[in-house]
Write an enzyme that holds these catalytic residues in place. Sequence first.
Site, PDB file in Angstrom:
ATOM      1  N   HIS A 130      -6.550 -47.541 -44.849  1.00 61.75           N
ATOM      2  CA  HIS A 130      -7.932 -47.936 -44.589  1.00 61.75           C
ATOM      3  C   HIS A 130      -8.621 -46.762 -43.901  1.00 61.75           C
ATOM      4  CE1 HIS A 130     -11.248 -50.099 -42.587  1.00 61.75           C
ATOM      5  NE2 HIS A 130     -11.041 -51.106 -43.413  1.00 61.75           N
ATOM      6  N   ASP A 158      -0.802 -49.449 -38.187  1.00 61.00           N
ATOM      7  CA  ASP A 158      -1.995 -50.271 -38.386  1.00 61.00           C
ATOM      8  C   ASP A 158      -1.507 -51.625 -38.895  1.00 61.00           C
ATOM      9  OD1 ASP A 158      -4.214 -51.622 -39.309  1.00 61.00           O
ATOM     10  OD2 ASP A 158      -4.948 -50.011 -40.598  1.00 61.00           O
ATOM     11  N   GLN A 180      -3.467 -56.138 -41.234  1.00 56.48           N
ATOM     12  CA  GLN A 180      -3.219 -57.084 -42.318  1.00 56.48           C
ATOM     13  C   GLN A 180      -1.854 -57.756 -42.222  1.00 56.48           C
ATOM     14  OE1 GLN A 180      -5.507 -58.016 -44.377  1.00 56.48           O
ATOM     15  NE2 GLN A 180      -7.031 -56.429 -43.964  1.00 56.48           N
ATOM     16  N   LYS A 195      -8.966 -61.357 -37.768  1.00 59.16           N
ATOM     17  CA  LYS A 195      -8.243 -61.557 -39.023  1.00 59.16           C
ATOM     18  C   LYS A 195      -7.142 -62.608 -38.883  1.00 59.16           C
ATOM     19  CE  LYS A 195      -9.050 -56.813 -40.654  1.00 59.16           C
ATOM     20  NZ  LYS A 195     -10.001 -57.077 -41.737  1.00 59.16           N
ATOM     21  N   CYS A 228     -13.022 -49.938 -48.104  1.00 56.84           N
ATOM     22  CA  CYS A 228     -12.798 -48.911 -47.072  1.00 56.84           C
ATOM     23  C   CYS A 228     -11.488 -48.171 -47.328  1.00 56.84           C
ATOM     24  CB  CYS A 228     -12.792 -49.535 -45.676  1.00 56.84           C
ATOM     25  SG  CYS A 228     -14.339 -50.344 -45.236  1.00 56.84           S
TER      26      CYS A 228
END
Length: 417
Positions: free
Chosen positions: A122, A199, A202, A225, A365
């Site tokens: 991302h 990261d 997700q 999220k 993104c």
Amino acid sequence: MSKNQFRDDFPILNNVKMNDEPLAYLDNAATSQKPQLVIDRISRYYSYENANIHRATHALALKATDDYEQVRDQVRNFINAKSRDEIIFTRSTTESLNWVAQRWGEAKLKPGDEIVLSILEHHSNLVPWQQVAKKTGARLRFLDFNQEGVIDLNAAKKTINAKTKIVSITQVSNVLGSIQPVKELAIMAHEVNAIMIVDAAQSVPHFKIDVQNLDCDFLAFSAHKMLGPTGVGVLYGKSELLEKIDPEFFGGEMIEEVSKNEASLKSGALRFEAGTQNIAGVIAFGAALTYLQKVGFDKIAAQDRSLMEAAISALQNRSQVKIYGSADPANHTGIISFNVGEIHPHDVSTVFDLDGVAIRAGHHCAEPLMNRLGVSATCRASFYFYNNLDDVERFLIALKDTEDFFNRHPSKESSNG
């Protein structure tokens, strides 16, 4: 209607129409919906508990401080950090990653050092490192992925070397849904004395994360999220590394003592949280974590699997549809990126919108990944545990409506790749 025991907890799913159609919300990779108890927790704080934290000694302030700090303990337990002082509250995953890039990367890197990323990243885990490389003279290197959408570890062994100082990788691709081998990459990074950054924006919503097992040095994710409010992020960092980093911001409540010319800083996480934080958001995030733990990651994984199997098996029978990433539904983590023939993804999304189905269309993104896939954009449907098979059916009906419309009104230009 297929039964989902959690769906009634989310007011937007049952009470909102989109273009006079019942809402089928399939944009969960962008942000999740919020259960009523999270919404109520924000309202209760502002209605009956509002006070600033870490300051006054009156009862309202003490309760707000206790509630805020209890969430730090919740997060520590949720990701199995060693210490509560390894949990820093930020505004987002993006801010967390920028924070590490600026405070660690800019301070530690020099010309000739290498930063290893993947082509899957991302922009929030790419652009900050581009800026660091420009300022320090460090070099960016990129790991590619295989047909399953997973980073090639053999190639990674050749890329991660003595010049590598930072490896920063997404755990789950926000485009392909593929799970990346961050634990194995952390081992490679540490073998050459580099740090490993994950990261987890997700991944944390979909499966259990254990930062000690991963042995990552930093890990970032967002509340919004995973059922929580917007404006709340988390940065996990190993204590021994955080002790070597200066804060990004200075001001109230992160200091021990201040004179006219000097200031001494607090220890632990509080030294990185200057000023008034998003108190209501953090407290409501605690309610979201409690709810997620009640649901359980076993149920979340089972629902992910059921929805992916139903949707992907149906899409594989559509000759005009191209799915990006693995053919195996188990390697999508609730995310399906696809295109429909030569129809531009924005046009596909428009028809879906008219049918009441919310998906995303664009580069997500992740423009370098789009270039790697050979397209300018894709459609993306992303599911969560409160979605059901009726949502899959609505998705497939909207797809058929899209194909029927554009077969009757073909575009003269190809515009999705």
